[in-house]
Scaffold this motif. Structure first.
Motif, PDB file in Angstrom:
ATOM      1  N   GLU A 124    -123.333 -39.959  25.842  1.00 27.46           N
ATOM      2  CA  GLU A 124    -122.841 -39.891  27.201  1.00 27.46           C
ATOM      3  C   GLU A 124    -121.774 -40.664  27.174  1.00 27.46           C
ATOM      4  N   LEU A 125    -121.328 -41.818  26.657  1.00 29.92           N
ATOM      5  CA  LEU A 125    -120.136 -42.669  26.749  1.00 29.92           C
ATOM      6  C   LEU A 125    -118.887 -41.847  26.120  1.00 29.92           C
ATOM      7  N   LEU A 126    -119.150 -41.149  25.308  1.00 30.59           N
ATOM      8  CA  LEU A 126    -118.026 -40.346  24.668  1.00 30.59           C
ATOM      9  C   LEU A 126    -117.712 -39.139  25.423  1.00 30.59           C
ATOM     10  N   ARG A 127    -118.739 -38.509  26.151  1.00 31.04           N
ATOM     11  CA  ARG A 127    -118.328 -37.504  27.223  1.00 31.04           C
ATOM     12  C   ARG A 127    -117.504 -38.022  28.432  1.00 31.04           C
ATOM     13  N   ARG A 128    -117.906 -39.372  28.948  1.00 28.29           N
ATOM     14  CA  ARG A 128    -117.155 -40.071  30.061  1.00 28.29           C
ATOM     15  C   ARG A 128    -115.502 -40.215  29.394  1.00 28.29           C
ATOM     16  N   ARG A 129    -115.715 -40.733  28.293  1.00 23.17           N
ATOM     17  CA  ARG A 129    -114.245 -40.968  27.682  1.00 23.17           C
ATOM     18  C   ARG A 129    -113.561 -39.611  27.745  1.00 23.17           C
ATOM     19  N   LEU A 130    -114.067 -38.447  27.377  1.00 23.75           N
ATOM     20  CA  LEU A 130    -113.354 -37.190  27.210  1.00 23.75           C
ATOM     21  C   LEU A 130    -112.652 -36.867  28.644  1.00 23.75           C
ATOM     22  N   ASP A 131    -113.717 -37.124  29.787  1.00 26.16           N
ATOM     23  CA  ASP A 131    -113.229 -36.975  31.064  1.00 26.16           C
ATOM     24  C   ASP A 131    -111.925 -37.613  31.134  1.00 26.16           C
ATOM     25  N   ARG A 132    -112.041 -39.096  30.949  1.00 26.20           N
ATOM     26  CA  ARG A 132    -110.786 -39.734  31.166  1.00 26.20           C
ATOM     27  C   ARG A 132    -109.667 -39.536  30.476  1.00 26.20           C
ATOM     28  N   LEU A 133    -109.757 -39.202  29.271  1.00 29.56           N
ATOM     29  CA  LEU A 133    -108.637 -38.641  28.361  1.00 29.56           C
ATOM     30  C   LEU A 133    -107.914 -37.441  28.880  1.00 29.56           C
ATOM     31  N   ALA A 134    -108.830 -36.650  29.405  1.00 30.48           N
ATOM     32  CA  ALA A 134    -108.286 -35.405  29.959  1.00 30.48           C
ATOM     33  C   ALA A 134    -107.587 -35.558  31.341  1.00 30.48           C
ATOM     34  N   GLU A 135    -107.976 -36.507  32.203  1.00 26.55           N
ATOM     35  CA  GLU A 135    -107.117 -37.018  33.262  1.00 26.55           C
ATOM     36  C   GLU A 135    -105.711 -37.501  32.770  1.00 26.55           C
ATOM     37  N   ARG A 136    -105.950 -38.418  31.789  1.00 23.20           N
ATOM     38  CA  ARG A 136    -104.713 -39.035  31.079  1.00 23.20           C
ATOM     39  C   ARG A 136    -103.618 -37.760  30.877  1.00 23.20           C
ATOM     40  N   ARG A 137    -104.115 -36.954  29.954  1.00 23.94           N
ATOM     41  CA  ARG A 137    -103.407 -35.710  29.355  1.00 23.94           C
ATOM     42  C   ARG A 137    -102.848 -35.103  30.633  1.00 23.94           C
ATOM     43  N   ALA A 138    -103.336 -34.743  31.832  1.00 21.03           N
ATOM     44  CA  ALA A 138    -102.898 -33.938  32.855  1.00 21.03           C
ATOM     45  C   ALA A 138    -101.604 -34.756  33.415  1.00 21.03           C
ATOM     46  N   GLU A 139    -101.854 -36.134  33.528  1.00 18.20           N
ATOM     47  CA  GLU A 139    -101.129 -37.045  34.042  1.00 18.20           C
ATOM     48  C   GLU A 139     -99.706 -36.932  33.350  1.00 18.20           C
ATOM     49  N   ILE A 140     -99.891 -37.268  31.900  1.00 12.46           N
ATOM     50  CA  ILE A 140     -98.565 -37.273  31.093  1.00 12.46           C
ATOM     51  C   ILE A 140     -97.707 -36.002  30.978  1.00 12.46           C
ATOM     52  N   SER A 141     -98.744 -34.892  31.056  1.00  9.59           N
ATOM     53  CA  SER A 141     -98.199 -33.386  30.962  1.00  9.59           C
ATOM     54  C   SER A 141     -97.346 -33.340  32.315  1.00  9.59           C
ATOM     55  N   GLY A 142     -97.797 -33.828  33.432  1.00  6.95           N
ATOM     56  CA  GLY A 142     -97.250 -33.692  34.775  1.00  6.95           C
ATOM     57  C   GLY A 142     -95.966 -34.437  34.814  1.00  6.95           C
ATOM     58  N   LEU A 143     -96.122 -35.552  34.141  1.00  9.12           N
ATOM     59  CA  LEU A 143     -94.814 -36.498  34.306  1.00  9.12           C
ATOM     60  C   LEU A 143     -93.613 -35.958  33.311  1.00  9.12           C
ATOM     61  N   ILE A 144     -94.182 -35.350  32.178  1.00  4.63           N
ATOM     62  CA  ILE A 144     -92.923 -34.850  31.286  1.00  4.63           C
ATOM     63  C   ILE A 144     -92.495 -33.306  31.921  1.00  4.63           C
ATOM     64  N   GLU A 145     -93.368 -32.594  32.553  1.00  7.59           N
ATOM     65  CA  GLU A 145     -92.812 -31.200  33.308  1.00  7.59           C
ATOM     66  C   GLU A 145     -91.753 -31.738  34.345  1.00  7.59           C
ATOM     67  N   GLU A 146     -92.164 -32.729  35.432  1.00 11.86           N
ATOM     68  CA  GLU A 146     -91.477 -33.283  36.316  1.00 11.86           C
ATOM     69  C   GLU A 146     -90.279 -33.764  36.020  1.00 11.86           C
ATOM     70  N   ALA A 147     -90.012 -34.522  34.770  1.00 15.01           N
ATOM     71  CA  ALA A 147     -89.028 -35.212  34.326  1.00 15.01           C
ATOM     72  C   ALA A 147     -87.935 -34.016  33.917  1.00 15.01           C
ATOM     73  N   VAL A 148     -88.340 -33.190  32.975  1.00 22.33           N
ATOM     74  CA  VAL A 148     -87.585 -32.174  32.229  1.00 22.33           C
ATOM     75  C   VAL A 148     -87.160 -31.236  33.490  1.00 22.33           C
ATOM     76  N   GLY A 149     -87.985 -31.033  34.377  1.00 22.88           N
ATOM     77  CA  GLY A 149     -87.658 -30.173  35.637  1.00 22.88           C
ATOM     78  C   GLY A 149     -86.467 -30.463  36.622  1.00 22.88           C
ATOM     79  N   SER A 150     -86.318 -31.817  36.471  1.00 25.83           N
ATOM     80  CA  SER A 150     -85.398 -32.551  37.306  1.00 25.83           C
ATOM     81  C   SER A 150     -84.019 -32.593  36.560  1.00 25.83           C
ATOM     82  N   GLY A 151     -84.052 -32.100  35.135  1.00 26.60           N
ATOM     83  CA  GLY A 151     -82.682 -32.149  34.291  1.00 26.60           C
ATOM     84  C   GLY A 151     -82.801 -33.367  33.491  1.00 26.60           C
TER      85      GLY A 151
END
Length: 208
Positions: A124-151
Motif C-alpha cells: 500500500e505504501l509503495l502504491r502511494r509512493r508511485l502516485d507521488r512519483l507520477a505527480e513529480r514526473r508530470a511536474e518536471i516534464s511540464g517544466l522542461i516543456e515550458e522552458a524549452v518551448g520558451s526558447g
C-alpha cells in the motif's frame, strides 16, 4: 574530495559558479539562485547564503571588489572570484561530474529495513509512493516543456532531465518490487507475512 575543501557546502559551489560570470552582492546572488530554480538542487536560505559568502571570503576564494546600490536600498558589498576561487570552481565541478559518490538516501535505508513492516502495508505504501512519483514526473516534464518551448536551450534544463530519468528508473523499480511481492505464484508476500507474524504478535496479512 569535497569533504577536504575549505568550504564544502554545495551552496558555495553555486556562489562560485555565478560569481564566475560577474561580481555580485549577496542579495543579487540570492535573486539569481531563485530565478534559476536552484532551490530544487541546493538547499539554502537567506541566512545560509550570507554565511557561505563569508566563509568563501575568509577562505580567500572570493574577495570584496566594491559596493553596489539598487534604488533606495542600502549599499551592499560586491564580491568577485579570486584566481584561487576560479581554480576551486573548476576542480570541484569537474570532480562532481567525473566521480560517482556514495550517498545515503532515506528510501535506500528504508528498503534495507523493510522486512520490519508487513507486506500488505508495504504494498500500500509503495502504491502511494508511485502516485507521488507520477505527480513529480508530470511536474518536471511540464517544466522542461515550458522552458524549452520558451526558447531556453536544453543545456539549461539538463538537471531536470536527469531528475526525470531518475524518477523513471525509480518508478520502474517500485512497480517491479510490488509485482515481486504480490505475484500469486512466485511472490514473496506469503512467506514475508508468515515471517513478520512470527516476529510480531500483530503481524500483517498477505498482500493481494
Amino acid at each position: 574530495m569535497a569533504g577536504k575543501r575549505k568550504v564544502g557546502n554545495l551552496l558555495a559551489l553555486a556562489v562560485l559558479s555565478y560569481l564566475s560570470r560577474r561580481p555580485m552582492h549577496p542579495y543579487e546572488l540570492g535573486r539569481t539562485l531563485r530565478e534559476n530554480g536552484d532551490a530544487r538542487s541546493i538547499k539554502y536560505n537567506h541566512g545560509s547564503l550570507y554565511m557561505v559568502v563569508g566563509q568563501l571570503a575568509r577562505a580567500g576564494l572570493i574577495v570584496e571588489v566594491g559596493t553596489g546600490r539598487q534604488g533606495q536600498l542600502p549599499e551592499r558589498t560586491v564580491y568577485g572570484l579570486t584566481d584561487e576561487g576560479r581554480r576551486e570552481l573548476r576542480d570541484w565541478l569537474s570532480e562532481l561530474v567525473e566521480q560517482p559518490r556514495h550517498e545515503y538516501p532515506g528510501f535506500v535505508a528504508a528498503l534495507s529495513l523493510i522486512g520490519a513492516l508487513p507486506p500488505d502495508q508495504v504494498v500500500e505504501l509503495l502504491r502511494r509512493r508511485l502516485d507521488r512519483l507520477a505527480e513529480r514526473r508530470a511536474e518536471i516534464s511540464g517544466l522542461i516543456e515550458e522552458a524549452v518551448g520558451s526558447g531556453l536551450p536544453e543545456l539549461f534544463v539538463v538537471e531536470e532531465e536527469y531528475r526525470l530519468a531518475l524518477l523513471e528508473a525509480e518508478i520502474a523499480f517500485v512497480e517491479r518490487f510490488v509485482r515481486r511481492i504480490t505475484d500469486p505464484e512466485t511472490g514473496w508476500g506469503r512467506a514475508w507475512a508468515r515471517a513478520h507474524a512470527a516476529w510480531n504478535p500483530d503481524g500483517g496479512g498477505v498482500p493481494g
